[in-house]
Structure formats: structure tokens, C-alpha cells
Design an enzyme around this catalytic site. Structure first.
Site, PDB file in Angstrom:
ATOM      1  N   LYS A  55      -4.146  14.629 -15.219  1.00 23.69           N
ATOM      2  CA  LYS A  55      -4.449  15.235 -16.528  1.00 23.69           C
ATOM      3  C   LYS A  55      -3.190  15.767 -17.230  1.00 23.69           C
ATOM      4  CE  LYS A  55      -5.798  19.707 -14.536  1.00 23.69           C
ATOM      5  NZ  LYS A  55      -4.419  19.893 -14.077  1.00 23.69           N
ATOM      6  N   GLY A  86     -10.142  -4.337  -7.669  1.00 21.92           N
ATOM      7  CA  GLY A  86      -8.936  -4.989  -7.151  1.00 21.92           C
ATOM      8  C   GLY A  86      -7.816  -4.655  -8.114  1.00 21.92           C
ATOM      9  N   TYR A 107     -13.962  -0.160   2.265  1.00 17.23           N
ATOM     10  CA  TYR A 107     -13.530  -1.551   2.120  1.00 17.23           C
ATOM     11  C   TYR A 107     -14.204  -2.484   3.124  1.00 17.23           C
ATOM     12  CZ  TYR A 107      -9.410   0.356  -0.364  1.00 17.23           C
ATOM     13  OH  TYR A 107      -8.556   0.986  -1.215  1.00 17.23           O
ATOM     14  N   ARG A 166      -2.598   3.145  -0.099  1.00 15.15           N
ATOM     15  CA  ARG A 166      -3.970   3.211   0.417  1.00 15.15           C
ATOM     16  C   ARG A 166      -3.892   3.334   1.932  1.00 15.15           C
ATOM     17  NH1 ARG A 166      -4.546   3.701  -4.223  1.00 15.15           N
ATOM     18  NH2 ARG A 166      -5.890   2.595  -5.698  1.00 15.15           N
ATOM     19  N   ALA A 205      -8.269   3.900 -13.284  1.00 15.13           N
ATOM     20  CA  ALA A 205      -7.534   4.559 -14.384  1.00 15.13           C
ATOM     21  C   ALA A 205      -6.034   4.251 -14.276  1.00 15.13           C
ATOM     22  CB  ALA A 205      -7.774   6.062 -14.357  1.00 15.13           C
ATOM     23  N   GLY A 206      -5.524   4.302 -13.051  1.00 11.28           N
ATOM     24  CA  GLY A 206      -4.101   3.997 -12.867  1.00 11.28           C
ATOM     25  C   GLY A 206      -3.790   2.550 -13.244  1.00 11.28           C
ATOM     26  N   ASP A 207      -4.688   1.656 -12.901  1.00 12.03           N
ATOM     27  CA  ASP A 207      -4.481   0.238 -13.228  1.00 12.03           C
ATOM     28  C   ASP A 207      -4.549   0.022 -14.735  1.00 12.03           C
ATOM     29  OD1 ASP A 207      -4.587   0.037 -10.468  1.00 12.03           O
ATOM     30  OD2 ASP A 207      -6.712  -0.514 -10.481  1.00 12.03           O
ATOM     31  N   SER A 222      -5.859  -7.317 -10.362  1.00 12.75           N
ATOM     32  CA  SER A 222      -6.776  -7.971 -11.305  1.00 12.75           C
ATOM     33  C   SER A 222      -7.131  -6.981 -12.420  1.00 12.75           C
ATOM     34  CB  SER A 222      -8.037  -8.445 -10.574  1.00 12.75           C
ATOM     35  OG  SER A 222      -9.036  -8.837 -11.498  1.00 12.75           O
ATOM     36  N   ASN A 223      -7.335  -5.729 -12.040  1.00 12.22           N
ATOM     37  CA  ASN A 223      -7.618  -4.699 -13.047  1.00 12.22           C
ATOM     38  C   ASN A 223      -6.489  -4.609 -14.077  1.00 12.22           C
ATOM     39  OD1 ASN A 223      -9.859  -4.049 -11.479  1.00 12.22           O
ATOM     40  ND2 ASN A 223      -8.943  -2.224 -10.567  1.00 12.22           N
TER      41      ASN A 223
HETATM   42  O1  KDG Z   1      -7.046   1.233  -8.436  1.00 10.29           O
HETATM   43  C1  KDG Z   1      -8.400   0.885  -8.232  1.00 10.29           C
HETATM   44  C2  KDG Z   1      -8.468   0.022  -7.022  1.00 10.29           C
HETATM   45  O2  KDG Z   1      -8.044   0.795  -5.937  1.00 10.29           O
HETATM   46  C3  KDG Z   1      -9.841  -0.488  -6.778  1.00 10.29           C
HETATM   47  O3  KDG Z   1     -10.239  -1.389  -7.794  1.00 10.29           O
HETATM   48  C4  KDG Z   1      -9.996  -1.106  -5.411  1.00 10.29           C
HETATM   49  O4  KDG Z   1      -8.188  -2.636  -5.365  1.00 10.29           O
HETATM   50  C5  KDG Z   1      -8.767  -1.735  -4.863  1.00 10.29           C
HETATM   51  C6  KDG Z   1      -8.215  -1.148  -3.644  1.00 10.29           C
HETATM   52  O5  KDG Z   1      -7.663  -1.917  -2.862  1.00 10.29           O
HETATM   53  O6  KDG Z   1      -8.309   0.058  -3.457  1.00 10.29           O
END
Ligand code: KDG
Length: 305
Positions: free
Chosen positions: A223, A30, A99, A163, A250-252, A33-34
Site C-alpha cells: 500500500k 501463473g 499447488y 515461493r 497484483a504484483g504480476d 502468463s499473468n
Molecule cells: O503472482 C500470482 C501467482 O503467484 C499465482 O498466479 C500463482 O503462479 C503462481 C504461483 O506459482 O504462485
């Protein structure tokens, strides 16, 4: 008062461990939260706001946030509702998410439930495109949170986190581009930003967000590092290659580390170098949260030069 308040959906995570698909590692994900957990591990005082179901996974999250030192006193446990989950699979193009989250407790959060005092007393409000994509109510709640933050002089941090499994590109573009114009700190990834802006060059993408009103843009380039832009100055902050196992989160981790470091120093360029290091370390293990580094890990990695 908290350094960072993050608002979005926590997801229970199951990460594929081998090609047989017989083994999945449970974990936590999530994106927002991350971010809160990454920043807390790196010394920031953080809090989360969301809703979890009154189920085992919801309780697991409350326990996780307690263990990580992330304040969750405003998190709502919704009677009769569920916590969302996702699976991580690995294919030729890296990770892929499946999901199971439609109708989750987090997606039922609505503007009247916002903890306005908590928002108003935080230094940074962090939300993402995912926080908005999960439902119309969640999207409205994000806009209400952002407006309140701006009224109170709280900096708004925004990760575009596109997403396309959650919403179609045209709607995502309209909402995300409108929100980026309300944010102080915009944290896009290059692939997202190309789709959202229609622009190709990182320099042009940074200018797009600065023209929209951002004070800081940190455009992650994988990278190749991160391009950081503020009005009048733009720098490429190189990353260091590592042998990545799983780039989930990684982005979070970059966002959390960047915000923690920026809140300490006020220097976005140094904060991006710190974020790059933390993000690289977070790719060395499976799943989003488990491999996130702590202060000593990032210091040791940076010291190696
Ligand atoms: O950035 C990682 C998140 O994408 C992953 O933890 C899942 O939150 C998530 C999502 O909605 O894709």
C-alpha cells in the site's frame, strides 16, 4: 517482433469464494502468463512461451491467450503430460496458495526447446523466480533464455517472486540473486527482497540490485507504493488505497503495466505510477486474471486523482 515475451508456468486457478469452502471460482493464474495478459490488456504486444498438458486445462489456456491477444504460437502441448493447478484460500494473513503442479508439462521444458528466434526478436524477456523454482530443467532453461537475450541485446526483466513452497530459502537465494545480476529490470516485492538480500530498508535493497548491475529497480511496497531506482536517482511513487478483495496477481499486474508503460515512454517513474494504478485495480476481484484492468479502466482511475 513482440514487446514482451514471458516464460514461466501457467496454472489453472480455483479461488475460494466463501468461508464454507464449498465454492471455488475457476480462473487462470501463473505469474508470467499473468504478466503477459496484463501487459496485453494495457496495449503491449506480448507472447508467452511454456508447455501445457494435452488436457482440458491446457486447451483452456490456449483459448485464453488467443482471447487476450497474447501470442502463443511457440507454446508446446506435451503429449501425455498435465497442466498444473492451484487453489487460493483466504486466511487471517491474506491469501494462501495450495499447488498441484509437480511434474507438470511446464516443469518439463528444457533448454533445447527454447524458441531462440522469438527471444532474439523481442524487446523484453520476462521471467521470474517461480519460472526457475519449478524444476532443475526449467531453471536451466531460464538461464539459457537469459543468456540468449543478453547476447541479442534483449532487455531482461525479472520478478523475484519468492515461493518457499517450491524451494528452500538458501537455494532460492542463490539462484535468484545470481539471476538478478543478469537482469536489466529487477521487480522485487519488499517481503521477498528482505529475505533474499538480508537488508531491511527499501533504499538499501534498491542499491543492492543496482550494484548487481540492474538498470532499473522497481521495488513494490504494497500500500506504500513502489520505490523506483535507476543509477543516480531514486523516487518513491505513492499508491492509492483501494478496498482489496484478493491481492493474487497484483504484483504480476504491476509488472505487466510497468513494462507496457516503460516500453512506450522510457520513463520508469511514470511507468511505476501506471503500474501502481493497474495493480490496485487488479485487487478488486477474485483471482489473478479476471480483475486485471484495461487501458480505459486505468485512465479513469488515474483521472479521479
Ligand atoms: O503472482 C500470482 C501467482 O503467484 C499465482 O498466479 C500463482 O503462479 C503462481 C504461483 O506459482 O504462485
Amino acid at each position: 517482433a513482440f514487446d514482451i515475451l514471458a516464460f514461466g508456468e501457467p496454472l489453472m486457478e480455483f479461488a475460494q469464494l466463501d468461508d464454507s469452502r464449498r465454492h471455488y471460482l475457476p480462473g487462470f493464474g501463473g505469474d508470467t502468463s499473468n504478466v503477459a495478459i496484463a501487459a496485453a490488456r494495457l496495449g503491449a504486444k506480448t507472447a508467452v512461451f511454456t508447455a501445457v498438458g494435452d488436457d482440458a486445462f491446457g486447451r483452456d489456456f490456449l483459448k485464453l491467450w488467443d482471447e487476450e491477444g497474447v501470442d502463443r504460437s511457440s507454446v508446446i502441448t506435451m503429449a501425455g503430460e498435465r497442466t498444473g493447478i492451484y487453489f487460493i484460500s483466504y486466511g487471517p494473513d491474506g491469501h494462501e496458495f495450495s499447488y498441484y503442479r509437480a511434474g507438470s508439462a511446464a516443469s518439463l521444458v528444457r533448454p533445447s526447446l527454447l524458441p531462440l528466434d522469438l527471444i532474439g526478436s523481442s524487446r523484453v524477456l520476462h521471467i521470474s523466480g517461480i519460472s526457475q523454482a519449478i524444476s532443475v530443467e526449467a531453471c536451466d532453461t531460464c538461464f539459457a533464455a537469459v543468456r540468449h537475450a543478453r547476447e541479442k541485446g534483449v532487455a531482461v526483466s525479472y520478478d523475484t517472486n519468492l515461493r518457499l513452497r517450491l524451494w528452500p530459502l538458501d537455494r532460492a537465494r542463490a539462484v535468484i540473486n545470481a539471476t538478478a545480476q543478469l537482469a536489466d529490470i529487477v521487480l522485487p516485492g519488499l517481503d521477498d527482497a528482505r529475505q533474499l538480500t538480508g537488508l531491511d530498508r527499501p533504499e538499501d535493497i534498491c542499491d543492492f540490485y543496482l550494484k548487481g548491475g540492474a538498470r532499473i529497480v522497481a521495488l513494490t511496497l504494497g500500500k506504500d507504493g513502489t520505490m523506483v531506482a535507476v543509477p543516480g536517482e531514486r523516487r518513491l511513487i505513492a499508491g492509492r488505497p483501494v478496498k482489496a478483495v484478493d491481492a493474487t496477481g497484483a504484483g504480476d499486474t504491476f509488472d505487466g503495466a510497468f513494462l507496457a508503460a516503460w516500453l512506450r515512454s522510457g520513463d520508469p517513474f511514470a511507468a511505476a505510477a501506471y503500474g501502481n494504478a493497474a495493480a490496485a485495480l487488479s485487487t478488486l476481484g477474485h483471482g489473478a486474471v479476471a480483475p486485471m484492468p484495461r487501458v480505459a479502466d486505468v485512465a479513469a482511475f488515474l483521472a479521479k486523482g
